[in-house]
Structures are given as structure tokens and as C-alpha cells.
Design an enzyme around this catalytic site. Sequence first.
Site, PDB file in Angstrom:
ATOM      1  N   LYS A 116      -4.149  -9.266 -10.844  1.00 54.77           N
ATOM      2  CA  LYS A 116      -3.228  -8.792  -9.813  1.00 54.77           C
ATOM      3  C   LYS A 116      -3.947  -8.280  -8.572  1.00 54.77           C
ATOM      4  O   LYS A 116      -3.351  -8.198  -7.512  1.00 54.77           O
ATOM      5  CB  LYS A 116      -2.369  -7.660 -10.373  1.00 54.77           C
ATOM      6  CG  LYS A 116      -1.394  -8.113 -11.451  1.00 54.77           C
ATOM      7  CD  LYS A 116      -0.331  -7.049 -11.680  1.00 54.77           C
ATOM      8  CE  LYS A 116       0.601  -7.408 -12.817  1.00 54.77           C
ATOM      9  NZ  LYS A 116      -0.015  -7.175 -14.137  1.00 54.77           N
ATOM     10  N   GLY A 117      -5.209  -7.899  -8.712  1.00 53.63           N
ATOM     11  CA  GLY A 117      -5.933  -7.315  -7.574  1.00 53.63           C
ATOM     12  C   GLY A 117      -6.091  -8.284  -6.427  1.00 53.63           C
ATOM     13  O   GLY A 117      -6.066  -9.504  -6.617  1.00 53.63           O
ATOM     14  N   CYS A 118      -6.266  -7.750  -5.201  1.00 53.39           N
ATOM     15  CA  CYS A 118      -6.398  -8.604  -4.019  1.00 53.39           C
ATOM     16  C   CYS A 118      -7.806  -9.173  -3.869  1.00 53.39           C
ATOM     17  O   CYS A 118      -7.986 -10.252  -3.315  1.00 53.39           O
ATOM     18  CB  CYS A 118      -6.072  -7.816  -2.753  1.00 53.39           C
ATOM     19  SG  CYS A 118      -4.322  -7.513  -2.572  1.00 53.39           S
ATOM     20  N   VAL A 119      -8.798  -8.412  -4.297  1.00 56.19           N
ATOM     21  CA  VAL A 119     -10.180  -8.860  -4.084  1.00 56.19           C
ATOM     22  C   VAL A 119     -10.925  -8.852  -5.417  1.00 56.19           C
ATOM     23  O   VAL A 119     -10.906  -7.857  -6.120  1.00 56.19           O
ATOM     24  CB  VAL A 119     -10.912  -7.941  -3.084  1.00 56.19           C
ATOM     25  CG1 VAL A 119     -12.360  -8.415  -2.910  1.00 56.19           C
ATOM     26  CG2 VAL A 119     -10.209  -7.944  -1.745  1.00 56.19           C
TER      27      VAL A 119
ATOM     28  N   ILE B 150     -10.195 -10.673   3.387  1.00 56.11           N
ATOM     29  CA  ILE B 150      -9.395 -10.611   2.158  1.00 56.11           C
ATOM     30  C   ILE B 150      -8.548 -11.876   2.003  1.00 56.11           C
ATOM     31  O   ILE B 150      -8.492 -12.474   0.923  1.00 56.11           O
ATOM     32  CB  ILE B 150      -8.514  -9.340   2.166  1.00 56.11           C
ATOM     33  CG1 ILE B 150      -9.421  -8.115   2.019  1.00 56.11           C
ATOM     34  CG2 ILE B 150      -7.478  -9.391   1.038  1.00 56.11           C
ATOM     35  CD1 ILE B 150      -8.747  -6.795   2.260  1.00 56.11           C
TER      36      ILE B 150
END
Lengths: 104, 169
Positions: A101-104, B39
Site C-alpha cells: 500500500k505504501g507510495c514509495v 514519487i
Amino acid sequence: MTTATIAGREIHVDAEGFLTEYDEWDEELAKQLAQNIGIDLTDRHWEIIRFLRADYRENGETPTLRRVSAVGGFPTKELFQLFPKKPAKKMAYIAGLPKPKGCV
Amino acid sequence: MTTTEQEPRLIPDFGEDTDRKMAFIASKGTLDMAYPALIMANAALGEGIEAHIFFTFWGLDMINKKTMHDLKFTPLGNPATHMPQGLGGLPGMTAMATHMMKKQIAELGVPEVPEFLQMIVDAGGHLWACKMSADMMGLGEDDLFDGVEGILSATEFIELTDGAQIIFI
């Protein structure tokens, strides 16, 4: 909740086919999951998958690609070679974990 | 409508034959505005999408070896910090705000800008510098982060990103 028959067993999966029950997974199953998406598991794949399993057990979250490289010590380049195109999702799938789920 | 002919597909569709392509134009040189392109480009690469970042104007600070380790965040003139505006101009405030932001980013396990750029290159991403900006600032390839593939004119960038989704930051 859906179930799928994988390697002759009834396994709980989400709508996309990712496993939802941590304890239903074992290495036999992983071989079948890898085969489903066209990956031949080498020793290096196994090291990564075991890291994912252990990290999830500890933190309750599927590690992101960044975490697999920064904490697990597996270089980003190698992850893209071993699990081409969508490494984070493919690793999670074979390790029987939800998508990260994390963005990075 | 439902059909009964097929079982639901139970192997995730990793959609590997995508021809999606994305290009991010990074035009800002502040710490807070460096991250959006990084990102998103990184996320795109993780989805098997071809990704490019084009650094232009102040965005060149992100790939300039002299400045890339030292991008700053300032609350000055930024009402989104919800601090009284007078405070932002006090001596040391930019350094303090930068330090705090770097700490918050690190706590999320997100790398600093130079390491993030390397991660993007390792993931197969492409970094480009804008020719006019580089000329204005007197920068050549040797002044830029090693992962930068080249210095492109605007026309070359447009050619390169044929068919890409372009996001300006």
C-alpha cells in the site's frame, strides 16, 4: 471472499487473485503461484520471498519495493530483473501477501 | 450483465503489455516540490510504465551535483504551513523547516533526493536536463548527476515523449 483452487487446495483470495490468508501459504503453493505468472523461482527469488513473508509477519504490512531494497538489501535493479515490469505486485502475489500500500 | 461461461479470473492481471508512457516535467527546486515527480515516476516504473523526468529551470537544482544534496523548504510565502506569515522570514526558519521536513520524509522510509534519483535510474527510469536552463545556469553534463542521460532541447523532449502522458510540476 472468493476462493480459488491452487495446487489442489482451496485458497482464499481477493477479487484480483491475491491471497488473503497468511497461513494458507506455503512454499509448494508459492511454486504454483510463480508458475501462474510465468516466473521460474531461483534461490534468489526465494530469499526475497522469505524476506517479504518475515517482514509482513513482523509489521503486518507488505513491504514496498523501496523497503525490500533498503531493509532487505536486495538491489532495485535486481528486483526488476527477477520480477519483471511490476516487481512489487509480483513479489507480493508469490509470497501470498496483499498488494503493498505504501507510495514509495 | 452476468455470464456463466467463465469462472472469475483468479490470477492477477499484471498487464505486462502496456504501452503507457509518462513524462514528468520537474520545474521547481524546493525540497517539497522535488518529491512529487520522484514519487510518481517511481510508482509508474513499478507498474511497468516507461517513465521520464525532464528537469527544467529550478528543477535543475534536483540534478545539479552542487545543489541536489541541499534542497530547501521554506514556510515563507507558503500559507499551507498554517504558520503566521511573519515567522517564515525569521533567521534560521528555512533551515529549521527543511530539517523537519527531511526528518518526516526519512521516517516514512523515503530516500533523500540523490538516492531517490538513483533508485529511479535503477528501476529503468530516464532523466533529462533542459538545454535552455542548463545554458542559462552555465551547466554541462559533468555538473549533473551521473544518472542523467542527456541535455535535451524542448523540441527533442517533445519528440521523445510522443504518446506520453505529460505532468508538469
